[in-house]
Write a protein that holds these residues in place. Structure first.
Motif, PDB file in Angstrom:
ATOM      1  N   ILE A 152      15.158  49.399  67.820  1.00 20.91           N
ATOM      2  CA  ILE A 152      13.855  49.435  69.041  1.00 20.91           C
ATOM      3  C   ILE A 152      15.068  48.805  69.834  1.00 20.91           C
ATOM      4  O   ILE A 152      15.700  49.235  71.112  1.00 20.91           O
ATOM      5  N   LEU A 153      15.135  47.128  69.078  1.00 16.49           N
ATOM      6  CA  LEU A 153      15.918  46.774  70.128  1.00 16.49           C
ATOM      7  C   LEU A 153      17.544  46.741  70.829  1.00 16.49           C
ATOM      8  O   LEU A 153      18.234  46.807  71.761  1.00 16.49           O
ATOM      9  N   LEU A 154      18.423  47.839  69.426  1.00 14.85           N
ATOM     10  CA  LEU A 154      19.404  48.310  69.509  1.00 14.85           C
ATOM     11  C   LEU A 154      19.726  49.807  70.503  1.00 14.85           C
ATOM     12  O   LEU A 154      21.107  49.375  71.400  1.00 14.85           O
ATOM     13  N   VAL A 155      19.457  50.430  69.879  1.00 14.83           N
ATOM     14  CA  VAL A 155      19.699  51.655  69.923  1.00 14.83           C
ATOM     15  C   VAL A 155      19.726  52.232  71.868  1.00 14.83           C
ATOM     16  O   VAL A 155      20.326  52.576  72.864  1.00 14.83           O
ATOM     17  N   PRO A 156      18.343  51.801  72.562  1.00 15.76           N
ATOM     18  CA  PRO A 156      18.688  51.700  73.892  1.00 15.76           C
ATOM     19  C   PRO A 156      19.997  50.556  74.611  1.00 15.76           C
ATOM     20  O   PRO A 156      20.419  51.512  75.811  1.00 15.76           O
ATOM     21  N   GLN A 157      20.089  49.748  74.536  1.00 13.79           N
ATOM     22  CA  GLN A 157      21.679  49.596  74.478  1.00 13.79           C
ATOM     23  C   GLN A 157      23.002  50.165  74.318  1.00 13.79           C
ATOM     24  O   GLN A 157      23.754  50.764  74.649  1.00 13.79           O
ATOM     25  N   ARG A 171      30.712  64.232  72.463  1.00 11.58           N
ATOM     26  CA  ARG A 171      31.522  63.238  70.987  1.00 11.58           C
ATOM     27  C   ARG A 171      30.645  62.420  70.923  1.00 11.58           C
ATOM     28  O   ARG A 171      30.953  61.361  70.083  1.00 11.58           O
ATOM     29  N   ARG A 172      30.205  61.263  71.757  1.00 11.02           N
ATOM     30  CA  ARG A 172      29.571  59.617  71.871  1.00 11.02           C
ATOM     31  C   ARG A 172      28.213  59.537  71.489  1.00 11.02           C
ATOM     32  O   ARG A 172      27.961  58.933  70.586  1.00 11.02           O
ATOM     33  N   ALA A 173      27.655  60.804  71.596  1.00  7.76           N
ATOM     34  CA  ALA A 173      25.984  61.212  70.965  1.00  7.76           C
ATOM     35  C   ALA A 173      26.424  60.885  69.619  1.00  7.76           C
ATOM     36  O   ALA A 173      25.866  60.786  69.107  1.00  7.76           O
ATOM     37  N   LEU A 174      27.205  62.443  69.753  1.00  8.62           N
ATOM     38  CA  LEU A 174      27.333  62.632  68.554  1.00  8.62           C
ATOM     39  C   LEU A 174      27.377  61.698  67.049  1.00  8.62           C
ATOM     40  O   LEU A 174      26.752  61.641  65.773  1.00  8.62           O
ATOM     41  N   VAL A 175      28.591  60.990  67.486  1.00 11.42           N
ATOM     42  CA  VAL A 175      29.103  59.350  65.998  1.00 11.42           C
ATOM     43  C   VAL A 175      28.038  58.229  66.485  1.00 11.42           C
ATOM     44  O   VAL A 175      27.610  57.770  65.620  1.00 11.42           O
ATOM     45  N   SER A 176      27.767  58.429  67.814  1.00  6.28           N
ATOM     46  CA  SER A 176      26.258  57.190  67.681  1.00  6.28           C
ATOM     47  C   SER A 176      25.039  57.601  67.076  1.00  6.28           C
ATOM     48  O   SER A 176      24.272  57.202  66.097  1.00  6.28           O
ATOM     49  N   TRP A 177      24.370  59.303  66.989  1.00 11.63           N
ATOM     50  CA  TRP A 177      23.560  59.732  65.702  1.00 11.63           C
ATOM     51  C   TRP A 177      23.940  59.794  64.065  1.00 11.63           C
ATOM     52  O   TRP A 177      23.024  59.038  63.835  1.00 11.63           O
ATOM     53  N   LEU A 178      25.243  59.868  64.086  1.00  6.94           N
ATOM     54  CA  LEU A 178      25.977  59.637  62.793  1.00  6.94           C
ATOM     55  C   LEU A 178      25.836  58.504  62.728  1.00  6.94           C
ATOM     56  O   LEU A 178      25.252  57.945  61.311  1.00  6.94           O
ATOM     57  N   VAL A 179      26.658  57.434  62.517  1.00  4.93           N
ATOM     58  CA  VAL A 179      27.055  56.118  63.078  1.00  4.93           C
ATOM     59  C   VAL A 179      24.859  55.400  62.808  1.00  4.93           C
ATOM     60  O   VAL A 179      24.945  54.943  61.041  1.00  4.93           O
ATOM     61  N   PHE A 180      24.107  55.844  63.226  1.00  4.45           N
ATOM     62  CA  PHE A 180      22.237  55.286  63.030  1.00  4.45           C
ATOM     63  C   PHE A 180      21.900  56.034  61.498  1.00  4.45           C
ATOM     64  O   PHE A 180      21.069  55.630  60.266  1.00  4.45           O
ATOM     65  N   GLY A 181      22.231  57.414  61.360  1.00  3.87           N
ATOM     66  CA  GLY A 181      21.550  58.425  60.476  1.00  3.87           C
ATOM     67  C   GLY A 181      22.321  57.610  59.373  1.00  3.87           C
ATOM     68  O   GLY A 181      21.163  57.466  58.585  1.00  3.87           O
ATOM     69  N   THR A 209      14.350  61.252  64.812  1.00 11.20           N
ATOM     70  CA  THR A 209      14.295  61.408  65.557  1.00 11.20           C
ATOM     71  C   THR A 209      15.429  61.015  66.494  1.00 11.20           C
ATOM     72  O   THR A 209      15.725  60.429  67.630  1.00 11.20           O
ATOM     73  N   LEU A 210      16.115  60.311  65.534  1.00  5.73           N
ATOM     74  CA  LEU A 210      17.444  59.442  66.296  1.00  5.73           C
ATOM     75  C   LEU A 210      18.108  60.956  66.543  1.00  5.73           C
ATOM     76  O   LEU A 210      18.769  60.569  67.974  1.00  5.73           O
ATOM     77  N   ALA A 211      18.150  61.770  65.946  1.00 10.81           N
ATOM     78  CA  ALA A 211      18.836  62.761  66.359  1.00 10.81           C
ATOM     79  C   ALA A 211      18.631  63.524  67.840  1.00 10.81           C
ATOM     80  O   ALA A 211      18.869  63.414  69.629  1.00 10.81           O
ATOM     81  N   ALA A 212      16.924  63.577  68.287  1.00 13.50           N
ATOM     82  CA  ALA A 212      16.059  63.514  69.321  1.00 13.50           C
ATOM     83  C   ALA A 212      16.304  62.546  70.751  1.00 13.50           C
ATOM     84  O   ALA A 212      17.326  63.019  71.215  1.00 13.50           O
ATOM     85  N   VAL A 213      16.452  61.767  70.378  1.00 12.06           N
ATOM     86  CA  VAL A 213      17.073  60.694  71.208  1.00 12.06           C
ATOM     87  C   VAL A 213      17.755  60.265  71.732  1.00 12.06           C
ATOM     88  O   VAL A 213      18.783  59.956  73.113  1.00 12.06           O
ATOM     89  N   PHE A 214      19.445  60.937  70.696  1.00 12.46           N
ATOM     90  CA  PHE A 214      21.120  60.805  71.264  1.00 12.46           C
ATOM     91  C   PHE A 214      21.204  61.662  71.794  1.00 12.46           C
ATOM     92  O   PHE A 214      21.880  61.972  72.153  1.00 12.46           O
ATOM     93  N   ALA A 218      21.775  64.311  76.467  1.00 16.78           N
ATOM     94  CA  ALA A 218      22.875  65.417  76.591  1.00 16.78           C
ATOM     95  C   ALA A 218      22.914  66.514  77.558  1.00 16.78           C
ATOM     96  O   ALA A 218      23.736  66.934  78.011  1.00 16.78           O
ATOM     97  N   LEU A 219      21.428  67.251  77.289  1.00 16.24           N
ATOM     98  CA  LEU A 219      21.216  68.634  77.769  1.00 16.24           C
ATOM     99  C   LEU A 219      21.271  68.881  78.988  1.00 16.24           C
ATOM    100  O   LEU A 219      20.553  67.636  79.752  1.00 16.24           O
ATOM    101  N   ARG A 220      22.482  69.425  79.659  1.00 16.95           N
ATOM    102  CA  ARG A 220      22.492  69.707  81.351  1.00 16.95           C
ATOM    103  C   ARG A 220      22.633  67.833  82.075  1.00 16.95           C
ATOM    104  O   ARG A 220      22.794  67.920  82.770  1.00 16.95           O
TER     105      ARG A 220
END
Length: 405
Positions: A152-157, A171-181, A209-214, A218-220
């Motif tokens: 919770i403290l790290l994801v927003p940053q 690419r940044r959004a997808l890679v971030s989601w994969l790392v947290f996954g 949930t992480l997929a939705a957050v990251f 990116a939509l629009r």
């Protein structure tokens, strides 16, 4: 709380409240970055007390020294002033633009205070009034290592970094989601090893949930319109909400402990409801009685338990699972062990101590365990178990912490 989470919390505070910038952006050092660095360093500073433990090799310093002076509310102003003075010297030497000495003192004070408060919410105990008083208040709200709170403290940053600019955004959004996954799977594996497994359903919910957050921001490209401070402020609000939820759950768990003690008519000397991994639903209830400690593991998300069902009374509630850890009957070896200065220190620290005695290879062995630190695996001793081994003539052969095999 672990030191890494303290640092993450400090950086979040800097960005959310004090207009700090990301610490590692490719720009010359400026005032906003120094704010974030100072909050982060102030938030991890109290754990610098571990260096004395490394140098001294005194096994009991974790009880008598860790979370003492550097975690003291009374000493906080002195440390904040010292860190601010050191920072002002550094920025003058490097010719950086930086906040004033008074502002830096306040920033470091906030960082140190965040560390103290995040340690207070755990069960270890923090000597916030040292050196005037060496008690260890503990609020018993959050487990010492809580990956949910850390996320919770790290994801927003990370979100603020992902949506700071438009180029290579998907690419940044997808890679971030994969790392947290992947990190979620690693945490689940670690939880299984220590005896606190996470269900497959819970793992899938976290990954989705992480997929939705990251990915949804990116939509629009609407995430590009969110300011850095807003991402981080949202994380800060969620963190307060999480601790608020833990407070509510702790209250509910304590109520169950009290009902259990009343039902069994226990002579309570002390009682507590301590967080137990992997989630806020799981708690470890402990009751100290004159002859031993009762422990009941609770899942607040499940059906309430009842003593009647456990004893075959036919109640509709789930059976109550609890264990009783009796103290060994007193003898001369136990009395001799409790007269040792080191054992008195262990007993001062322990909130739910259990004393055991056995003979082994011609020696008498006395062990004292603090059940506040749960035994997650039956083949390992509790984390804080102190052993004194006597020869047949009463001499102390050895003493110290029992190491996991």
């Amino acid at each position: 709380m672990d030191t890494i989470t303290h640092g993450i919390a400090g950086a979040l505070l800097g960005k959310a409240v004090f207009r700090g910038e990301d610490m590692f952006i490719r720009r010359p050092m400026n005032r906003a970055r120094i704010v974030t660095w100072s909050l982060m360093l102030g938030a991890i500073f109290p754990d610098s007390d571990v260096f004395r433990d490394v140098v001294s090799h005194n096994d009991l310093l974790i009880l008598t020294w860790h979370r003492s002076i550097t975690h003291s509310l009374l000493c906080l102003p002195l440390f904040a002033i010292a860190l601010a003075a050191l920072t002002r010297w550094l920025v003058r030497w490097r010719k950086w633009d930086a906040p004033s000495f008074a502002a830096l003192t306040g920033i470091y004070a906030v960082g140190i205070l965040s560390h103290i408060l995040l340690d207070l919410v755990t069960s270890f105990g923090t000597m916030i009034w040292s050196p005037l008083q060496w008690s260890r208040p503990a609020w018993d709200l959050i487990f010492i290592i809580d990956f949910s709170l850390s996320a919770i403290l790290l994801v927003p940053q990370i979100l603020a970094w992902v949506y700071a600019r438009g180029e290579a955004l998907p690419r940044r959004a997808l890679v971030s989601w994969l790392v947290f996954g992947i990190a979620t799977l690693a945490v689940a594996g670690f939880a299984a090893v220590i005896g606190a497994p996470i269900s497959l359903r819970a793992i899938l919910m976290v990954v989705v949930t992480l997929a939705a957050v990251f990915l949804l921001p990116a939509l629009r490209s609407w995430g590009l319109g969110v300011r850095l401070a807003s991402w981080n402020l949202a994380g800060l609000v969620l963190a307060f909400g999480y601790i608020g939820g833990a407070t509510y759950a702790h209250h509910a768990a304590l109520a169950r402990v009290d009902r259990f003690a009343t039902t069994l008519r226990l002579d309570m000397q002390s009682r507590g409801a301590l967080p137990f991994p992997p989630s806020l639903w799981n708690w470890d209830g402990l009751i100290r009685t004159p002859r031993g400690v009762y422990e009941l593991r609770m899942d607040l998300g499940g059906q309430p338990a009842s003593v009647q069902a456990a004893s075959g009374g036919g109640a509709s509630a789930a059976p109550l699972a609890y264990r009783y850890y009796p103290d060994s009957p007193k003898n001369s070896y136990i009395d001799a062990a409790k007269r040792l200065r080191e054992v008195q220190t262990v007993l001062w620290f322990a909130r739910f101590p259990v004393t055991r005695f056995r003979t082994e290879g011609g020696n008498a062995v006395v062990e004292i365990s603090d059940l506040r630190f749960p035994q997650t695996r039956p083949d390992r001793p509790a984390s804080f178990t102190y052993q004194v081994r006597f020869a047949g003539d009463g001499r102390v052969v050895s003493q110290g912490w029992v190491r996991p095999r």
